[in-house]
Design a protein around this motif. Structure first.
Motif, PDB file in Angstrom:
ATOM      1  N   LEU A   9       0.946  -1.224  -0.142  1.00 23.72           N
ATOM      2  CA  LEU A   9       0.051  -0.041  -0.095  1.00 23.72           C
ATOM      3  C   LEU A   9       0.847   1.161  -0.035  1.00 23.72           C
ATOM      4  N   ARG A  10       1.805   1.125   0.692  1.00 22.82           N
ATOM      5  CA  ARG A  10       2.744   2.335   0.792  1.00 22.82           C
ATOM      6  C   ARG A  10       3.681   2.484  -0.525  1.00 22.82           C
ATOM      7  N   ALA A  11       3.957   1.605  -1.054  1.00 25.47           N
ATOM      8  CA  ALA A  11       4.580   1.799  -2.628  1.00 25.47           C
ATOM      9  C   ALA A  11       3.662   2.152  -3.499  1.00 25.47           C
ATOM     10  N   ASN A  12       2.459   1.718  -3.302  1.00 28.51           N
ATOM     11  CA  ASN A  12       1.402   2.185  -4.174  1.00 28.51           C
ATOM     12  C   ASN A  12       0.872   3.729  -4.122  1.00 28.51           C
ATOM     13  N   LEU A  13       0.909   4.087  -3.154  1.00 26.08           N
ATOM     14  CA  LEU A  13       0.629   5.387  -2.586  1.00 26.08           C
ATOM     15  C   LEU A  13       1.988   6.260  -3.124  1.00 26.08           C
ATOM     16  N   VAL A  14       3.030   5.884  -3.087  1.00 30.29           N
ATOM     17  CA  VAL A  14       4.343   6.488  -3.532  1.00 30.29           C
ATOM     18  C   VAL A  14       4.208   6.707  -5.106  1.00 30.29           C
ATOM     19  N   LEU A  15       3.826   5.669  -5.512  1.00 32.77           N
ATOM     20  CA  LEU A  15       3.610   5.602  -7.095  1.00 32.77           C
ATOM     21  C   LEU A  15       2.486   6.348  -7.528  1.00 32.77           C
ATOM     22  N   ALA A  16       1.378   6.465  -6.987  1.00 39.98           N
ATOM     23  CA  ALA A  16       0.369   7.406  -7.208  1.00 39.98           C
ATOM     24  C   ALA A  16       0.882   8.880  -7.094  1.00 39.98           C
ATOM     25  N   ILE A  17       1.637   9.188  -6.034  1.00 39.32           N
ATOM     26  CA  ILE A  17       1.999  10.748  -6.124  1.00 39.32           C
ATOM     27  C   ILE A  17       3.001  10.949  -7.014  1.00 39.32           C
ATOM     28  N   GLY A  18       3.919  10.153  -7.241  1.00 39.22           N
ATOM     29  CA  GLY A  18       4.951  10.327  -8.462  1.00 39.22           C
ATOM     30  C   GLY A  18       4.293  10.494  -9.775  1.00 39.22           C
ATOM     31  N   VAL A  19       2.957   9.925 -10.111  1.00 41.86           N
ATOM     32  CA  VAL A  19       2.504  10.020 -11.374  1.00 41.86           C
ATOM     33  C   VAL A  19       1.892  11.371 -11.530  1.00 41.86           C
ATOM     34  N   LEU A  20       1.291  11.662 -10.247  1.00 43.60           N
ATOM     35  CA  LEU A  20       0.571  13.065 -10.076  1.00 43.60           C
ATOM     36  C   LEU A  20       1.810  14.240 -10.543  1.00 43.60           C
ATOM     37  N   ALA A  21       2.986  13.895 -10.161  1.00 46.02           N
ATOM     38  CA  ALA A  21       4.028  14.939 -10.150  1.00 46.02           C
ATOM     39  C   ALA A  21       4.371  15.058 -11.722  1.00 46.02           C
ATOM     40  N   VAL A  22       4.492  13.739 -12.282  1.00 44.39           N
ATOM     41  CA  VAL A  22       4.638  13.629 -13.723  1.00 44.39           C
ATOM     42  C   VAL A  22       3.667  14.351 -14.537  1.00 44.39           C
ATOM     43  N   LEU A  23       2.686  14.074 -14.112  1.00 47.67           N
ATOM     44  CA  LEU A  23       1.389  14.646 -14.827  1.00 47.67           C
ATOM     45  C   LEU A  23       1.523  16.216 -15.000  1.00 47.67           C
ATOM     46  N   ALA A  24       1.872  16.875 -14.070  1.00 46.99           N
ATOM     47  CA  ALA A  24       2.112  18.211 -13.689  1.00 46.99           C
ATOM     48  C   ALA A  24       3.335  18.821 -14.587  1.00 46.99           C
ATOM     49  N   LEU A  25       4.236  17.726 -14.605  1.00 49.13           N
ATOM     50  CA  LEU A  25       5.695  18.300 -15.420  1.00 49.13           C
ATOM     51  C   LEU A  25       6.012  17.952 -16.699  1.00 49.13           C
ATOM     52  N   ARG A  26       5.156  16.918 -17.305  1.00 52.54           N
ATOM     53  CA  ARG A  26       5.462  16.512 -18.707  1.00 52.54           C
ATOM     54  C   ARG A  26       5.483  17.403 -19.777  1.00 52.54           C
ATOM     55  N   LEU A  27       4.298  18.247 -19.604  1.00 50.45           N
ATOM     56  CA  LEU A  27       3.874  19.011 -20.766  1.00 50.45           C
ATOM     57  C   LEU A  27       4.973  20.180 -20.575  1.00 50.45           C
ATOM     58  N   PRO A  28       5.239  21.026 -19.535  1.00 47.96           N
ATOM     59  CA  PRO A  28       6.233  21.856 -19.359  1.00 47.96           C
ATOM     60  C   PRO A  28       7.469  21.390 -19.788  1.00 47.96           C
ATOM     61  N   ALA A  29       7.862  20.233 -19.400  1.00 48.85           N
ATOM     62  CA  ALA A  29       9.314  19.503 -19.581  1.00 48.85           C
ATOM     63  C   ALA A  29       9.298  19.517 -21.183  1.00 48.85           C
ATOM     64  N   ARG A  30       8.463  18.996 -22.014  1.00 52.05           N
ATOM     65  CA  ARG A  30       8.286  18.770 -23.460  1.00 52.05           C
ATOM     66  C   ARG A  30       8.452  20.062 -24.082  1.00 52.05           C
ATOM     67  N   ARG A  31       7.829  21.054 -23.680  1.00 50.72           N
ATOM     68  CA  ARG A  31       7.903  22.422 -24.242  1.00 50.72           C
ATOM     69  C   ARG A  31       9.454  22.982 -24.201  1.00 50.72           C
ATOM     70  N   ALA A  32       9.654  22.852 -22.821  1.00 48.08           N
ATOM     71  CA  ALA A  32      11.248  23.536 -22.838  1.00 48.08           C
ATOM     72  C   ALA A  32      12.411  22.557 -23.290  1.00 48.08           C
ATOM     73  N   PHE A  33      12.212  21.462 -23.162  1.00 47.92           N
ATOM     74  CA  PHE A  33      13.358  20.458 -23.267  1.00 47.92           C
ATOM     75  C   PHE A  33      13.395  19.466 -24.288  1.00 47.92           C
ATOM     76  N   GLY A  34      12.197  19.264 -25.078  1.00 48.06           N
ATOM     77  CA  GLY A  34      11.582  18.226 -25.930  1.00 48.06           C
ATOM     78  C   GLY A  34      11.298  16.887 -25.582  1.00 48.06           C
ATOM     79  N   PRO A  35      10.559  16.289 -26.240  1.00 45.39           N
ATOM     80  CA  PRO A  35       9.755  14.991 -25.981  1.00 45.39           C
ATOM     81  C   PRO A  35      10.818  13.810 -25.294  1.00 45.39           C
ATOM     82  N   GLU A  36      11.944  13.873 -25.483  1.00 45.35           N
ATOM     83  CA  GLU A  36      12.961  12.828 -24.879  1.00 45.35           C
ATOM     84  C   GLU A  36      12.896  13.011 -23.377  1.00 45.35           C
ATOM     85  N   VAL A  37      12.933  14.307 -22.811  1.00 49.63           N
ATOM     86  CA  VAL A  37      13.232  14.600 -21.483  1.00 49.63           C
ATOM     87  C   VAL A  37      11.816  14.336 -20.832  1.00 49.63           C
TER      88      VAL A  37
END
Length: 306
Positions: A9-37
């Motif tokens: 359960l703890r690992a699943n919670l950490v995984l969900a928090i990490g996914v939320l962080a990536v969802l917030a960062l992926r589009l700005p990172a793509r615009r700033a540094f490209g799709p590979e980043v």
């Protein structure tokens, strides 16, 4: 069992928090540094989840049974059984879908794609005149780039996480978006070596998408509101090299920070009681050295009159 369930359960919670962080960062990172980043950010959630399963730091006075383990103690056995059954059902569904896809491949309708995890192989579309020789060369370069980047193994790991966390909608959304970012990163890698083929690449993508995903009345893309084809064609541009290097360094720092934070935030473990007892006994009693000497056995006594 309660400790195992609490760790999952703890690992699943950490995984969900990490996914939320990536969802917030992926589009700005793509615009700033490209799709590979942006694609590289998806390494953070599973690595952070794994870090939460590592042995915790040892602290004096830490409780032997943590609050989460105590809360799930009464229903840990049935919960683990239900968890495992759900994962097996998801894996069975994936195996069925894979079998259907391979059946299409055998009929000549499965390409372009890469199949296999340990030894990936390319599946090309049928040579029926749909694609020109130049377009087929671009398709081959794209699929070979997937193999070179170990994308089939990343996709397999994503599928395994979907089975393990089958009840978590964020994990399924992450797997869906990760595959889009995977394709965008592969497109960028191919065009970095063949920048003059951008127009031909866009036409090839149009043919492939329309052949594989007919949708005459509309389409739905929950993260961006755009069809993947529009996103991919819009990303057919060259990313500046130094931006990509800076972005890669930032991704590495973000992944490392996520791993350290996930490990540090887990509850500390108590110092093992047996070691504490032996240490205290050692402090109270004097140290005694013992030397063991091994002597050869004595020869048998001679019999009388011999």
């Amino acid at each position: 069992m309660s400790e195992v369930l609490a760790a999952l359960l703890r690992a699943n919670l950490v995984l969900a928090i990490g996914v939320l962080a990536v969802l917030a960062l992926r589009l700005p990172a793509r615009r700033a540094f490209g799709p590979e980043v942006a694609y590289g950010l998806w390494a953070a959630p599973p690595l952070a989840a794994l870090a939460s399963l590592l042995p915790a730091r040892v602290e004096d006075g830490a409780p032997e049974v943590h609050a989460l383990a105590a809360a799930v103690a009464d229903w840990s056995a049935p919960a683990l059984m239900a968890w495992g059954l759900g994962g097996l059902l998801v894996l069975a569904g994936m195996a069925r879908a894979q079998a259907r896809f391979m059946d299409e491949v055998r009929r000549g309708r499965g390409g372009p794609s890469v199949v296999g995890v340990i030894a990936p192989r390319l599946v090309m579309p049928a040579d029926d005149g749909t694609y020109t020789a130049e377009e087929r060369a671009l398709i081959r370069a794209h699929e070979r780039e997937h193999v070179a980047r170990c994308d089939p193994r990343a996709s397999a790991a994503s599928a395994a996480l979907q089975a393990l966390c089958w009840f978590n909608p964020l994990v399924h959304l992450a797997a869906h978006l990760m595959r889009l970012d995977q394709e965008l990163a592969c497109d960028a890698a191919v065009l970095r070596r063949r920048p003059e083929d951008r127009a031909l690449y866009a036409r090839t993508l149009l043919k492939t998408q329309l052949a594989a995903q007919p949708l005459p009345f509309g389409c739905y893309w929950p993260a961006t509101g755009l069809h993947p084809l529009e996103v991919r064609v819009g990303q057919l541009r060259v990313t500046r090299r130094h931006d990509a290097l800076i972005g890669a360094a930032l991704v590495g720092l973000a992944v490392l920070s996520a791993v350290i934070a996930a490990w540090r935030l887990q509850p500390p473990a108590p110092r093992p009681g047996e070691l504490v007892e032996l240490w205290e006994r050692h402090q109270r009693q004097p140290v005694t050295s013992v030397i063991l000497v091994s002597l050869p056995p004595k020869p048998p006594a001679a019999a009388p009159g011999s």
